[in-house]
Design a protein around this motif. Structure first.
Motif, mmCIF file in Angstrom:
data_model
loop_
_atom_site.group_PDB
_atom_site.id
_atom_site.type_symbol
_atom_site.label_atom_id
_atom_site.label_comp_id
_atom_site.label_asym_id
_atom_site.label_seq_id
_atom_site.Cartn_x
_atom_site.Cartn_y
_atom_site.Cartn_z
ATOM 1 N N LEU A 310 24.808 -96.924 -14.295
ATOM 2 C CA LEU A 310 24.614 -97.800 -15.553
ATOM 3 C C LEU A 310 26.000 -98.532 -16.243
ATOM 4 O O LEU A 310 25.698 -99.379 -16.681
ATOM 5 N N GLU A 311 27.105 -97.970 -16.053
ATOM 6 C CA GLU A 311 28.129 -98.172 -16.477
ATOM 7 C C GLU A 311 28.383 -99.926 -15.957
ATOM 8 O O GLU A 311 29.261 -100.636 -16.679
ATOM 9 N N ARG A 312 27.921 -100.275 -14.837
ATOM 10 C CA ARG A 312 28.200 -101.481 -14.180
ATOM 11 C C ARG A 312 26.957 -102.399 -14.499
ATOM 12 O O ARG A 312 26.972 -103.475 -14.204
ATOM 13 N N ILE A 313 26.090 -101.986 -15.288
ATOM 14 C CA ILE A 313 24.909 -102.632 -15.541
ATOM 15 C C ILE A 313 25.113 -103.673 -16.746
ATOM 16 O O ILE A 313 24.701 -104.762 -17.087
ATOM 17 N N SER A 314 25.710 -102.918 -17.764
ATOM 18 C CA SER A 314 26.302 -103.677 -18.846
ATOM 19 C C SER A 314 27.594 -104.102 -19.067
ATOM 20 O O SER A 314 28.342 -103.020 -18.689
ATOM 21 N N PHE A 315 28.055 -104.931 -19.731
ATOM 22 C CA PHE A 315 29.653 -105.205 -19.980
ATOM 23 C C PHE A 315 29.835 -105.584 -21.140
ATOM 24 O O PHE A 315 30.642 -106.504 -21.749
ATOM 25 N N GLY A 316 29.070 -105.130 -22.201
ATOM 26 C CA GLY A 316 29.117 -105.339 -23.719
ATOM 27 C C GLY A 316 28.142 -106.057 -24.225
ATOM 28 O O GLY A 316 27.980 -106.275 -25.645
ATOM 29 N N ASP A 317 27.024 -106.311 -23.617
ATOM 30 C CA ASP A 317 25.818 -107.083 -24.292
ATOM 31 C C ASP A 317 25.122 -106.235 -25.137
ATOM 32 O O ASP A 317 24.683 -104.974 -24.776
ATOM 33 N N PRO A 318 24.812 -106.528 -26.639
ATOM 34 C CA PRO A 318 24.331 -105.413 -27.564
ATOM 35 C C PRO A 318 23.059 -104.798 -27.261
ATOM 36 O O PRO A 318 22.636 -103.684 -27.212
ATOM 37 N N GLN A 319 22.138 -105.857 -26.851
ATOM 38 C CA GLN A 319 20.926 -105.442 -26.567
ATOM 39 C C GLN A 319 20.914 -104.683 -25.173
ATOM 40 O O GLN A 319 19.867 -103.461 -25.098
ATOM 41 N N VAL A 320 21.360 -104.927 -24.152
ATOM 42 C CA VAL A 320 21.550 -103.931 -22.906
ATOM 43 C C VAL A 320 21.988 -102.649 -23.199
ATOM 44 O O VAL A 320 21.498 -101.747 -22.563
ATOM 45 N N GLU A 321 23.011 -102.863 -24.060
ATOM 46 C CA GLU A 321 23.779 -101.374 -24.519
ATOM 47 C C GLU A 321 22.804 -100.529 -25.091
ATOM 48 O O GLU A 321 22.750 -99.143 -24.970
ATOM 49 N N ARG A 322 21.865 -101.175 -26.071
ATOM 50 C CA ARG A 322 21.031 -100.332 -26.689
ATOM 51 C C ARG A 322 19.710 -99.929 -26.029
ATOM 52 O O ARG A 322 19.521 -98.783 -26.011
ATOM 53 N N CYS A 323 19.418 -100.679 -24.768
ATOM 54 C CA CYS A 323 18.280 -100.232 -23.939
ATOM 55 C C CYS A 323 19.094 -98.987 -22.998
ATOM 56 O O CYS A 323 18.392 -98.021 -22.743
ATOM 57 N N PRO A 484 16.977 -111.987 -20.866
ATOM 58 C CA PRO A 484 17.260 -112.927 -19.641
ATOM 59 C C PRO A 484 18.940 -113.131 -19.703
ATOM 60 O O PRO A 484 19.517 -113.007 -20.590
ATOM 61 N N LEU A 485 19.323 -113.538 -18.462
ATOM 62 C CA LEU A 485 20.612 -113.828 -18.361
ATOM 63 C C LEU A 485 21.222 -114.932 -19.137
ATOM 64 O O LEU A 485 22.425 -114.764 -19.489
ATOM 65 N N ARG A 486 20.368 -115.723 -19.430
ATOM 66 C CA ARG A 486 20.945 -117.217 -20.200
ATOM 67 C C ARG A 486 21.302 -116.486 -21.825
ATOM 68 O O ARG A 486 21.981 -117.082 -22.400
ATOM 69 N N HIS A 487 20.710 -115.493 -22.048
ATOM 70 C CA HIS A 487 20.871 -114.776 -23.576
ATOM 71 C C HIS A 487 21.896 -113.798 -23.684
ATOM 72 O O HIS A 487 22.290 -113.291 -24.641
ATOM 73 N N ARG A 488 22.552 -113.214 -22.286
ATOM 74 C CA ARG A 488 23.365 -112.165 -22.501
ATOM 75 C C ARG A 488 24.661 -112.562 -23.059
ATOM 76 O O ARG A 488 25.258 -113.467 -22.384
ATOM 77 N N THR A 489 25.299 -111.858 -23.697
ATOM 78 C CA THR A 489 26.697 -112.215 -24.385
ATOM 79 C C THR A 489 27.807 -111.686 -23.379
ATOM 80 O O THR A 489 28.785 -112.155 -23.449
#
Length: 660
Positions: A310-323, A484-489
């Protein structure tokens, strides 16, 4: 060499602690045993789960003790790790009629139901124990004496308990020792049957005349001499943990000599430089085509294929972190999860990571793509079927994907594509926690964590009558939306991570800035799945050189151009026309430059230009390959070093220039 791995409590202490637990359960000496049983469906499920353990005990271990057991009035009991009785053998004549009901398949013998007893106390303590007449907490059980020993698998997981019970007034002097010997025999047979086909088996003991005893150490070696499994006795004899050690670090014998030693001839070896051991080697029953690696790090028995933490799925995007945060908290609760997101955003990878970091990771993750299974087969695939349930059914029947996920995670991808008829059956399974196979009247209990995913709006499908409303509320406990990838920070970090995952050690460690800039302006309609595909193609074309824009597939640039206005197009300004790259031949550049290079500028941004005649591009610089090759008198290594390219790239370029 000690006979215990740790200091065990005395027998008196063990009994005292068990009685304390019984009182905590609310029992007293006059309490009657509680008949905790299973339904027929649950019992069938239990027996199917432990069929291999029962068969191994019955067919491969008990026959060796038949002459001893046939002359004693005793009953042999085998339970699972939760205390459920799996099978019994022997003479039940010492049981009175009221007692016999407690010795049927499926009855639970944990201490909370029967007080202090050999099975329940062995499970509670993890050690062999004999419970004499007055040591039973419940007076109702003092008609018998029980001796029980835990059974562990090759990975030190508790499988169950073997027990010998008999009339309390019969001699019991050697019963506990025999039970421990039988339990060790079961453990040895499970290891041999699991690993013996493709690996070497080394048996050893301190005396030659006991080398065939179940108390011998047993090591499993792969083709390279690595110890991939061992019985508990091996660790006790050697006094240390030996799994994943190389055999040469244990015994003073070369691997090849050991592998080719005659199977029936014992050999004497020095162990750890201080013990003398007598050994027998047994070669694989089947030819080893490839070294098998059964190493399984604790606590997980097996990792999901392609598992990314899981730590390698998100790199700081707030929405992914919240999920991730919400899903982690809900994963251990009896609440279903519904994941929304476009195709390719990584829903399945997200579920794999959740499963692997949950308490269910020792059991399967069963992923079902509801859109990929033909409508007429969905029911039989999900719920299973009895033999002959329908035309074309397997003669053996099928357990079904839901039952395969028992104790694990069931992932229903694209659940919105499930036919309405199947939705009704799934709803019943989720309500009752039981599965009834097609053509059967028996139901089987299932314990699953349900995670579903969809790329459509199930609410709209409910309104349109395409998805059952009651099922929607069953599957949508926690709703998550993966962006979606285009919206990820955190896109830039994600680009680097995917590149890191798929590059070989010989390829450059970092993506060039030009490529990162191109990736940043791409709309990525296929999301992470498209990103992975683009990077894999680029790495394959770039060989061991840095990725350049001409390594990217044609449709990559088509996606970028599709975002521009109809009157604008991508053209390379004069100052940014791509030079002949030193690592590519004139033929490569001539073939790709015109088609692909109209998308990148100095900063990796598209150049929007109104249609009008453009200046003639500057003449491309001359390739130096042949000149340098001749200067170095045909020396490949020196030529490649001078040009700053790899030998493989030089060979490719020379072939394209006609040099053989």
């Amino acid at each position: 060499m000690n006979d215990t791995e740790h200091t065990e409590p005395s027998h008196t202490t063990l009994i005292r602690r068990s009685w304390e637990r019984c009182r905590e359960f609310g029992l007293d000496h006059t309490s009657l045993p509680y008949l905790q049983t299973l339904s027929s469906g649950d019992l069938n499920n239990l027996m199917g789960e432990h069929r291999y353990l029962v068969q191994t005990t019955s067919n491969e271990v008990l026959p060796y003790y038949d002459n001893i057991l046939s002359n004693s009035q005793c009953l042999i009991l085998l339970t699972d790790s939760r205390g459920h009785l799996l099978n019994s053998w022997g003479d039940p004549r010492f049981l009175d009629t009221p007692h016999k009901q407690y010795f049927q398949q499926g009855v639970n013998w944990l201490e909370q139901y029967h007080g202090t007893n050999a099975i329940g106390t062995a499970l509670a303590t993890g050690q062999a124990v004999q419970i004499q007449r007055d040591e039973h907490f419940l007076k109702a059980n003092r008609f018998m004496t029980g001796s029980a020993s835990p059974i562990y698998n090759a990975h030190r997981d508790l499988l169950g308990v073997l027990d010998v019970s008999s009339d309390t007034y019969l001699p019991q002097a050697h019963t506990l020792g025999m039970v421990k010997l039988m339990a060790q025999s079961i453990e040895n047979r499970l290891i041999i049957n699991t690993f013996g086909d493709e690996n070497f088996l080394l048996t050893f003991n301190t005396h030659l005349n006991t080398i065939d005893s179940p108390w011998s150490g047993l090591l499993v070696l792969n083709e390279d001499g690595v110890i991939i499994s061992a019985n508990r006795r091996a660790g006790l004899l050697l006094g240390q943990e030996i799994t994943l050690a190389h055999i040469s670090s244990i015994f003073d014998c070369p691997l090849q000599a050991l592998k080719h030693h005659p199977e029936t001839q014992p050999l004497e070896l020095r162990a750890l430089g201080k013990y003398t051991m007598h050994c027998l080697i047994k070669r694989p029953r089947k030819p080893v085509t490839a070294p098998a690696d059964f190493r399984q790090p604790k606590p997980s028995a097996s990792k999901a294929e392609g598992y990314i933490p899981l730590e390698r799925i998100s790199f700081g995007d707030p929405q992914v972190e919240r999920c991730i945060g919400h899903a982690r908290r809900i994963m251990e609760k009896d609440i279903p999860i519904l994941i929304h997101g476009e195709t390719g955003v990584g829903k399945e990878e997200f579920v794999k990571a959740l499963h692997e970091q949950s308490s269910r990771n020792k059991y399967p993750l069963i992923a079902v793509n509801c859109a990929a299974i033909p409508g007429e087969l969905v029911e039989s695939e999900l719920f299973g079927y009895e033999k002959g349930a329908f035309t074309g059914a397997s003669s053996k029947g099928a357990i079904g994907l839901i039952r395969k996920a028992h104790k694990g995670t069931l992932f229903l991808d694209e659940i919105g594509e499930m036919p309405l008829k199947v939705q009704a059956r799934l709803l019943r399974v989720l309500q009752e926690r039981k599965v009834t196979p097609l053509g059967s009247t028996d139901s089987y209990a299932v314990d699953i964590k349900l995670i579903s995913a969809t790329n459509r709006s199930l609410r709209e499908d409910v309104a349109a009558g395409q998805f059952r409303q009651d099922l929607y509320y069953r599957v949508s406990g926690l709703n998550l939306e993966l962006p979606p990838l285009r919206h990820r920070t955190d896109r830039a970090a994600l680009f680097r991570e995917i590149h890191r995952l798929y590059r070989t050690p010989e390829q450059p460690e970092h993506l060039p800035g030009e490529i990162l800039a191109l990736f940043a302006q791409h709309p990525w309609p296929g999301n992470i799945r498209q990103l992975v595909s683009v990077i894999k193609i680029a790495l394959a074309l770039a060989d061991d050189e840095p990725i350049q824009s001409w390594h990217l597939p044609d449709d990559f640039f088509a996606d970028i151009r599709s975002q521009l206005s109809p009157d604008a197009k991508l053209v390379p300004p004069e100052q940014t026309a791509p030079p002949l790259h030193p690592n590519h031949s004139p033929i490569e550049v001539a073939h790709t430059a015109e088609a692909r290079m109209h998308s990148a500028g100095t900063a990796g941004q598209p150049f929007i230009h109104n249609p009008k005649p453009t200046a003639t591009p500057p003449e491309k610089p001359k390739d130096r390959t042949l000149d340098v090759y001749q200067q170095m008198q045909g020396n490949i290594s020196r030529t490649a070093r001078e040009l700053g390219i790899s030998r493989n790239t030089l060979y490719k370029r020379l072939r394209e220039l006609g040099v053989k």
